[in-house]
Design an enzyme around this catalytic site. Structure first.
Site, PDB file in Angstrom:
ATOM      1  N   PRO A  88      35.529  56.625  57.339  1.00 24.71           N
ATOM      2  CA  PRO A  88      34.576  56.560  56.216  1.00 24.71           C
ATOM      3  C   PRO A  88      33.185  57.080  56.592  1.00 24.71           C
ATOM      4  CG  PRO A  88      35.236  54.338  56.934  1.00 24.71           C
ATOM      5  CD  PRO A  88      36.047  55.308  57.711  1.00 24.71           C
ATOM      6  N   GLU A 115      38.740  48.025  63.197  1.00 24.45           N
ATOM      7  CA  GLU A 115      37.368  48.097  62.670  1.00 24.45           C
ATOM      8  C   GLU A 115      36.721  49.450  62.953  1.00 24.45           C
ATOM      9  OE1 GLU A 115      35.849  45.793  60.611  1.00 24.45           O
ATOM     10  OE2 GLU A 115      37.956  45.204  60.691  1.00 24.45           O
ATOM     11  N   ARG A 153      48.651  72.834  49.415  1.00 15.91           N
ATOM     12  CA  ARG A 153      48.872  73.497  48.129  1.00 15.91           C
ATOM     13  C   ARG A 153      48.018  74.750  47.959  1.00 15.91           C
ATOM     14  NH1 ARG A 153      45.579  72.362  44.211  1.00 15.91           N
ATOM     15  NH2 ARG A 153      47.043  72.338  42.467  1.00 15.91           N
ATOM     16  N   ASP A 168      42.464  75.291  39.145  1.00 14.11           N
ATOM     17  CA  ASP A 168      42.356  73.843  39.342  1.00 14.11           C
ATOM     18  C   ASP A 168      40.979  73.325  39.023  1.00 14.11           C
ATOM     19  OD1 ASP A 168      44.866  73.523  40.347  1.00 14.11           O
ATOM     20  OD2 ASP A 168      44.240  73.602  42.447  1.00 14.11           O
TER      21      ASP A 168
END
Ligand code: ADE
Length: 246
Positions: A88, A115, A153, A168
């Site tokens: 993150p 963690e 893709r 897209d």
């Protein structure tokens, strides 16, 4: 394109990778995803891959040695490809980053767990850190699958339609226009007449306007960096002039 994925949960990958488009891409030799269990490189009797943090505090930390051993044994001491940690704390993944990463013939993905990972993995092993958004998951496995999916893709031949990824949402800098398929009428709700007209120039124009409308309504932030023509700007002015831009 080759992917080497380093994880403590190898079993979560095959169900998704062996389904549908990504499975076909593997069978056609367009992608090769190899999953490695970091635990196989933990040398102690119990194959421990986590430990308590120095300095105390809650949670466990992913140990440095098994991760280095796994990556170096698979890639060799001088990995020639990006080594990406899913965390993150990384730069936030986007279509633009997918388009950047697809230029590599080979990527290594390390899925963090616990963690966090020992900082020396960040400092001395990985070359890039990617987050899939500002929320915290239990590990980097789903983020790794998301990267593999979004990148694969974009490889020519992976989607049935060679231009499949061109329109897209996000690829053009705008959200995509609405889609319809048969039947032309459902419960009294009709497909817009213009899509049945066979007039491709008009359909293109309508789709572009719909993209602009949607982006203005849902993601006006995207308009700041989207490549817009003079005509697009005129259309946007007209939509803004309408008031409720639905
Ligand atoms: N690991 C945990 N949360 C994550 C996130 N948002 N992105 C990438 N890896 C993660």
């Amino acid at each position: 394109m080759e992917f080497d994925v380093f994880t403590l949960l190898p079993e979560v990958f095959p169900p998704y990778l062996n389904s549908s488009i990504l499975n076909r891409a593997s069978e056609h030799g367009l992608i090769d995803v190899r999953i490695h269990n970091i635990r196989d490189w933990a040398t102690d009797k119990h194959h421990v891959t986590d430990d308590e943090p120095y300095g105390g505090g809650g949670g466990m930390v992913m140990k440095v040695e098994p991760v280095f051993a796994a990556v170096e044994s698979v890639l060799g001491p001088e990995a020639g490809c990006p080594i990406i940690l899913l965390t993150p704390q990384g730069r936030v993944f986007s279509q633009k980053i997918a388009m950047e990463l697809v230029r590599n013939a080979h990527l290594a993905l390390i899925c963090g767990r616990y963690e966090g990972v020992d900082e020396r993995i960040r400092e001395h092993l990985v070359t890039d850190e990617i987050s899939i958004g500002d929320y915290v998951l239990t590990g980097g496995e789903l983020p790794a699958l998301i990267l593999i999916d979004a990148i694969s893709r974009l490889i020519p031949g992976v989607l049935g339609d060679p231009d499949g990824a061109m329109d897209d949402s996000h690829a053009t800098g705008l959200l995509e226009y609405p889609h319809y398929t048969r039947p032309a009428e459902f419960r009294g709700w009709d497909v817009p007449e213009i899509l049945l007209s066979g007039d491709h120039a008009k359909i293109q124009k309508w789709r572009r306007e719909q993209s602009l409308r949607r982006t203005l309504k849902r993601r006006p932030d995207l308009l700041e960096s989207a490549p817009l023509s003079e005509m697009d700007r005129k259309v946007l002015k007209k939509i803004e002039g309408e008031g409720g831009n639905s």
